[in-house]
Design an enzyme around this catalytic site. Structure first.
Site, short mmCIF file in Angstrom:
data_model
loop_
_atom_site.label_atom_id
_atom_site.label_comp_id
_atom_site.label_asym_id
_atom_site.label_seq_id
_atom_site.Cartn_x
_atom_site.Cartn_y
_atom_site.Cartn_z
N HIS A 72 0.83 -1.35 -0.06
CA HIS A 72 -0.07 -0.03 -0.03
C HIS A 72 1.01 1.17 -0.03
CE1 HIS A 72 -3.58 -2.47 0.71
NE2 HIS A 72 -2.81 -3.06 1.49
N HIS B 20 -3.05 -12.33 0.00
CA HIS B 20 -3.23 -12.98 1.22
C HIS B 20 -3.51 -14.57 1.03
CE1 HIS B 20 -2.50 -9.71 3.79
NE2 HIS B 20 -3.41 -8.95 3.53
#
Length: 761
Positions: A206, A504
């Site tokens: 991010h 993930h």
């Protein structure tokens, strides 16, 4: 059998011959590939014959192929093959948008319009004809999702997937056991690269947390010390029409902060396990330096009274460090919220104004699933409005780049879309039949739509947007959402149908069926073990090493270096800890790094530069170039052969003859039969395996050790296998045992004479 279109489930990074395998046209390995992959081939062939046992296996194989067909039904609409240009340089992100360049993108004109029945945008040419195939609607998607969920919860499928994943894991472990030394020799002999000098892309990171905590602290200190007079905000003054400027020094003083007390502990941005584990709300607060939203707005936002200048300078410093490292690239995420339509133009203006660009980074756009927040605040009236705010500007700029020139320039650097938020929140489940989901324009409730609902309408609009961009000779976008970080594993079923890759994915460990489907579809999975360790899953319980052994398409990523990492090279830190914790080799890390490049949205020019000119070839072996990737050919062949055999197994099982269960007596006969006992692969393994010099030299030593053992174990004085003395009838039984010490060893003599008088005394 699968339809011919189903070959595409393997995506752009997998070979055509493997697609043919899924269709049942199995390509037999060549003699060269047999020589390279002897162990993998031989072990795969053992179980393919033995597992065609029951009707349950046949059902499960059929359902597996059905699930793959369902994925193909959706994935074919957004299969973006890499653009294989012959350009000898990187694309220019700042090329100006002119009327002439606009016309050169396409000779045709296009329009877009919302389909009222399906609630996403369609694209039409000048003759008012749809330029793309008809996409499934939400109701059809809901049925297909429910079917995948049903398949993944069926008994036969649970048994089959568990067995097959275990076999894949053991096959590759056995391959490593027999070939690791040969891999090291090949890497050292033929390869000028090592892990540190191969390209690797952090595909999940991010932008607001791309720097480390130490870097952010140093940057804040430097600005407070040298740029205290910078105006960072404005405030209203009672009785005056104009707002009064507030300098950085004044803001720091108001917040009661002292520069000599600045420290990493005081900065308070690191994710503390004791505070953040299973607490996503507390974790989000860690984006605020010193726990203060005012400083987050000044230093980590693109929209503020400074036009995001500090954030741009900080990001460019991180870019400069990355460029010096040469071999670590990133795909940073920036947020578009959908609260208003001008968000895209504001973000693009920030990028273009500050020239935020580097060859070492591409941008991804993340869409936070925060509809409920915007609805309650009155920013939007329904979910359809949120979707319009996200996608209408993109359709406009793709139709006519001159309508949003800065956005057009920015989109040259954007590779994909992401969907983010806390997955552990309770939500309505689609496919259950318990809730009727309205169209987006009719979703006026304050409740957040479920995950599967969000990503379907994102996927549908991205698909039609990509068709418009391809028609305009513009690059398309991937869809790679967060999925399977926390909560239930059902989010992974939705992503299985719609996404090219996921971030993930650790919840794949909760259901072997969906994990097996992700393996077969080779869906990219960017795992962030250090992030998982701080939020949802202890490091030693992370399923990444099993995923890797089984052959899932996994890579390592950092997620948020600001919160989780200490060093100036967070991606290398992620790889280094994984290597130490899970005993990964340098070649293992190189394979993971290559996966990350293939999963990324980087242009063909860069992938060719990093992976070799044939990186997109049909065969995995041909696509791998050890001089670029540090991956020996035998490793690529082992992976390909295991995968090919798995597809072959599914087709044979689905169409094979089911064996009846044997009775007890027949089963006993089978178990003791020569065919059952025979080690089918031992001879082949000895013939095919090319032993190293060390292994060959150890052979005589082992033989000598066994002969020495035999020398002593066969002694009649020691071995319990030596013949026992049995006296005849004429032999007088011994009446006396005499023990004598000779040469340090006690010997026992049996005497047949009687005791003399002296002995009796």
């Amino acid at each position: 059998m699968l339809s011919p279109e189903a070959s595409g489930i393997l995506g752009r990074s997998r070979s055509r011959n493997l697609r043919r395998s899924l269709l049942g046209a199995i390509d037999k390995p060549t003699e060269d590939s047999r020589d390279v992959c002897q162990v993998s081939i031989q072990l795969s062939s053992i179980d393919a014959e033995e597992t065609l046992l029951s009707a349950d296996a046949q059902k499960a194989a059929s359902w597996t192929l059905e699930a793959l067909e369902l994925r193909e039904k959706y994935f074919r609409h957004n299969r973006n093959e890499p653009e294989k240009t012959t350009s000898s340089s990187a694309p220019d992100p700042w090329a100006p948008v002119t009327a002439e360049s606009n016309k050169s993108t396409s000779k045709h004109s296009f329009t877009f319009k919302l389909n009222p029945e399906k609630a996403f945008y369609y694209v039409y040419d000048e003759n008012h004809k749809i330029i793309h195939d008809e996409l499934p609607g939400f109701q059809e998607y809901e049925k297909d999702y429910a079917r995948v969920f049903e398949i993944c919860n069926s008994g036969p499928m649970l048994t089959l997937s568990y067995t097959r994943l275990k076999i894949l894991e053991y096959l590759f472990s056995f391959y490593i056991l027999l070939n690791s030394q040969r891999e090291d020799e090949a890497s050292g002999k033929d390869d000028p690269k090592d892990f540190l000098t191969v390209a690797k892309v952090d595909t999940h990171i991010h932008g607001a947390a791309a720097m480390t905590a130490k870097h952010l602290l140093e940057f804040i200190k430097e600005k407070v010390t040298n740029c205290g007079s910078d105006v960072v905000s404005y405030e209203k003054v009672e009785g005056q029409p104009d707002k009064r400027p507030v300098t950085l020094t004044e803001l720091i003083h108001r917040l009661d902060l002292k520069i000599d007390e600045f420290s990493l502990e005081a900065l308070d941005v690191r994710a503390d396990y004791n505070q953040t584990f299973n607490r996503f709300d507390i974790f989000n607060s860690k984006y605020s330096p010193f726990g203060l939203n005012e400083l987050r707005n000044v230093f980590l936002k693109t929209e503020n009274e400074m036009n995001g200048r500090y954030f741009a300078e900080l990001i460019k410093e991180v870019m400069k460090r990355q460029e010096e490292e040469k071999y670590c690239m990133t795909e940073w995420r920036l947020s578009i919220y959908g609260r208003k339509k001008n968000e895209w133009d504001d973000l693009a203006k920030w990028i273009v104004m500050h020239k935020v660009y580097s060859d070492s980074n591409r941008w991804m756009i993340q869409i936070p699933r925060l509809y409920t927040v915007y609805k309650k605040s009155g920013s939007i009236k329904n979910f359809g409005e949120m979707l319009d705010n996200i996608f209408v500007p993109l359709f406009e700029v793709s139709e006519n780049p001159e309508s949003h020139p800065e956005l057009h320039q920015f989109l040259r650097q954007v590779t994909a879309f992401d969907s983010v938020d806390d997955e552990s929140r309770l939500e309505h489940k689609i496919g259950s039949g318990l809730f009727n989901f309205p169209l987006p324009k009719d979703w006026t409730s304050d409740d957040n739509p479920p995950y599967a609902y969000y990503i379907f309408y994102m996927w549908a609009n991205i698909c039609t947007l990509n068709k418009l961009r391809i028609a305009r000779n513009l690059h398309p976008f991937d869809f790679r959402p967060h999925s399977g970080e926390s909560g239930d594993w059902d989010h992974l079923a939705a992503s299985f149908l719609l996404a090219r890759g996921v971030n993930h994915g650790i919840n794949l460990a909760k259901n072997n069926c969906i994990q097996y489907l992700y393996y077969l579809a080779q869906i990219g999975i960017a795992v962030s073990p250090l992030s998982n360790n701080a939020l949802f899953l202890d490091y030693d319980r992370n399923p990444f090493p099993k995923f890797f052994l089984r052959g899932l398409n996994v890579s390592l990523s950092t997620d948020d270096p600001l919160q989780f990492h200490f060093t100036s090279q967070p991606l290398i830190e992620e790889y280094a800890i994984a290597r130490q914790q899970w005993n990964l080799s340098g070649i293992d890390l190189s394979e993971i790094a290559r996966n990350s490049v293939m999963q990324s949205g980087y242009e063909h020019y860069f992938k060719e530069k990093w992976l070799g000119p044939k990186y997109h070839a049909d065969s995995w072996v041909e696509a791998n170039d050890i001089t670029f990737t540090n991956i020996p050919t035998m490793r690529a062949c082992a992976r390909e052969e295991n995968y090919r055999k798995e597809l072959e197994f599914l087709n044979q099982t689905k169409n094979g003859v089911v064996k009846d269960r044997l009775g007890r007596s027949e089963s006993a006969k089978e178990r003791v039969s020569e065919k059952y006992i025979a080690a089918k692969f031992s001879d082949a393994r000895h013939k095919l395996h090319h032993y190293s010099t060390e292994v060959i030299s150890s052979g005589p030593q082992i033989k000598q050790a066994l002969e020495l053992r035999k020398k002593y174990s066969e002694s009649r004085h020691y071995s319990h296998h030596s013949p026992q003395f049995t006296p005849s009838e004429d032999t007088q039984k011994p009446t006396l045992e005499v023990i004598a010490l000779e040469k340090g060893i006690y010997h026992v003599y049996l005497q047949s004479r009687g005791l003399c008088q002296y002995d009796q005394q």
